[in-house]
Design a protein around this motif. Structure first.
Motif, PDB file in Angstrom:
ATOM      1  N   LEU A  12       2.617   0.386  -5.904  1.00 53.27           N
ATOM      2  CA  LEU A  12       3.738   0.010  -6.772  1.00 53.27           C
ATOM      3  C   LEU A  12       4.932   0.939  -6.585  1.00 53.27           C
ATOM      4  N   TYR A  13       4.654   2.239  -6.396  1.00 53.39           N
ATOM      5  CA  TYR A  13       5.746   3.214  -6.314  1.00 53.39           C
ATOM      6  C   TYR A  13       5.987   3.718  -4.891  1.00 53.39           C
ATOM      7  N   LYS A  20       4.885  -3.223 -17.661  1.00 51.80           N
ATOM      8  CA  LYS A  20       4.669  -3.992 -16.427  1.00 51.80           C
ATOM      9  C   LYS A  20       3.382  -4.821 -16.478  1.00 51.80           C
ATOM     10  N   ASP A  31       6.392  -6.817 -10.321  1.00 49.73           N
ATOM     11  CA  ASP A  31       7.563  -6.454  -9.506  1.00 49.73           C
ATOM     12  C   ASP A  31       7.508  -7.120  -8.127  1.00 49.73           C
TER      13      ASP A  31
END
Ligand code: FAD
Ligand code: UDP
Length: 370
Positions: free
Chosen positions: A105-106, A147, A89
């Motif tokens: 990531l989040y 992912k 991402d």
């Protein structure tokens, strides 16, 4: 007359050559069709004087004290803990997935137990873990599987993770702490002067003769020997009698850049973009100081030099047919990643070679190391 003709100068063949020559005073002829020793672990200084691994990055790690101490007879070590980032991402995040990976990531700030709950809430129930998909989806769920694992595996193996044994993706753990090391083995180190130097030391003995650039099939009928140790592909040995065993191959593309460091980690994995799987920068691994730096891209291929056995049930069945032929051959011993069709690391091949040596000389493991 040689006591042993040894085919292949990688870990399997070289460990056996050393043990038979030094431990049992046998005369051995070690041959390899390549122009060098060390098999896939071969390293050398490129035209810019940078130490690179010709067949992709090789990082030594083991939990076996025996294996580490045995190899320590031939090299000093440089302590090295391997770390890998994955490009996901548009961010570079640590792999194996750990607490920092999830937070980054989040955009979260979870602690260990919260990340454990988070991953449990993402995971899908899997009744029986059989495939490489089951392993990951059962632990971290489909989203993270997509992912980090699905695209990488498709590229690397040309197969969907659901078509590969669980053992393949099980190599990469999941963690809920901040440990971002790729391996957690008790011994993690690189040979101080490289793998090739370690092999040179291992093979430096009057009982060992070496022939390079030689396919054993060209010479086996002219060279007198009593027994053979074979570490090439098993299907080739038997002229593909039952068909070809799939081995996955790679193409390596090397680049040298006129900067001291090129990327932010020793290895960066690209699960979802590009045709290559990962990019390695050798200076991180070797600790070499140099004004320039060399990197390598790995492009998976179906054809080419055999590098990886492909762990899946139909291949295990085919291998078993070949293995049955081995049992009839009392004077040929099969050892190594290609000859036993096992996705083994260097330390596992070393252990397998030491065990083979103990078996063929009828010694205990302790005696076999003397
Ligand atoms: P090989 O090293 O393949 O040696 C077999 C030899 O036999 C070859 O040199 C070949 O030329 C020779 N041969 C074959 N057929 C013939 C013939 N007909 N006549 C004469 N000679 C022949 N392991 C780790 O522990 N850590 C890592 O980080 C790591 N990274 C890897 C990265 C890549 C890209 C690859 C491909 C492997 C990696 N490995 C790693 C695995 C490691 O390379 C193997 O475990 C190890 O090299 C296996 O040793 P071997 O002796 O069984 O086989
Ligand atoms: N893998 C993946 N994504 C990653 C790293 C690994 O999907 O970022 C999977 C892939 O199938 C790979 C396997 O896990 O072949 C084993 O990874 P490892 O790094 O041990 O591969 P190797 O160094 O042996 O090529």
């Amino acid at each position: 007359m040689f006591d042993y003709l040894i085919v292949g100068a990688g870990f399997a063949g070289s460990v056996l050559a050393e043990r038979l020559a030094v431990g049992s005073n046998k005369k051995v002829l070690l041959i390899d069709k390549r122009p060098h020793i060390a098999g896939n672990a071969y390293d050398y200084y490129n035209e810019d004087g940078i130490l690179i691994h010709k067949y992709g990055p090789h990082i030594f790690h083991t939990n076996s004290k025996d294996v580490f101490e045995y190899l320590s007879r031939f090299t000093k070590w440089r302590q090295y803990q391997h770390r890998v980032l994955a490009c996901v991402d548009g961010q570079l995040v640590p792999i194996p997935i750990n607490l920092n990976t999830i937070n980054q990531l989040y955009g979260l700030n979870l602690n260990s137990s919260q990340v454990d709950d988070f991953l449990k809430s993402m995971a899908e129930p899997v009744e029986k873990v059989r495939t490489s998909e089951d392993v990951v989806v059962g632990k971290v769920g489909r989203e993270l599987y997509e992912k980090f694992f699905r695209g990488y595996t498709l590229k690397q193996w040309g197969l969907d993770p659901s078509e590969l044994d669980a053992s393949v993706t099980s190599r990469v753990p999941t963690r809920t702490n901040r440990d971002d090391r790729y391996f957690t083995d008790s011994y993690q180190a690189m040979p101080l002067h490289g793998y090739t130097r370690m092999f040179e030391n291992m093979l430096d003995h009057p009982n060992i003769s070496i022939m390079l650039n030689t396919d054993y099939r060209e010479v086996k009928d002219f060279i007198p020997y009593k027994e053979m140790i074979y570490s090439g592909p098993i299907d080739e040995f038997f002229d593909y009698r039952f068909g070809k065993l799939p081995y996955r191959s790679l193409e390596f593309k090397f680049e040298t850049h006129d900067v001291p460091l090129y990327q932010s980690a020793p290895v960066i994995n690209y699960p979802n973009d590009y045709l290559y799987t990962r990019v390695t920068e050798f200076k991180y691994l070797t600790g070499q100081e140099h004004r320039k730096t060399s990197i390598v891209y790995e492009y998976p291929q179906a054809e080419g030099d055999p590098y990886y056995p492909v762990p899946r049930p139909e291949n295990a069945e085919l291998y078993k047919q070949y293995q049955a032929l081995v049992e009839d051959l009392k004077t040929v011993h099969f050892v190594g990643r290609l000859a036993t069709y096992k996705y083994y690391n260097m330390d596992q091949v070393t252990a397998q070679a030491l065990t083979t040596y103990a078996r063929i000389t009828g010694t205990s493991r302790a005696e076999s190391l003397r």
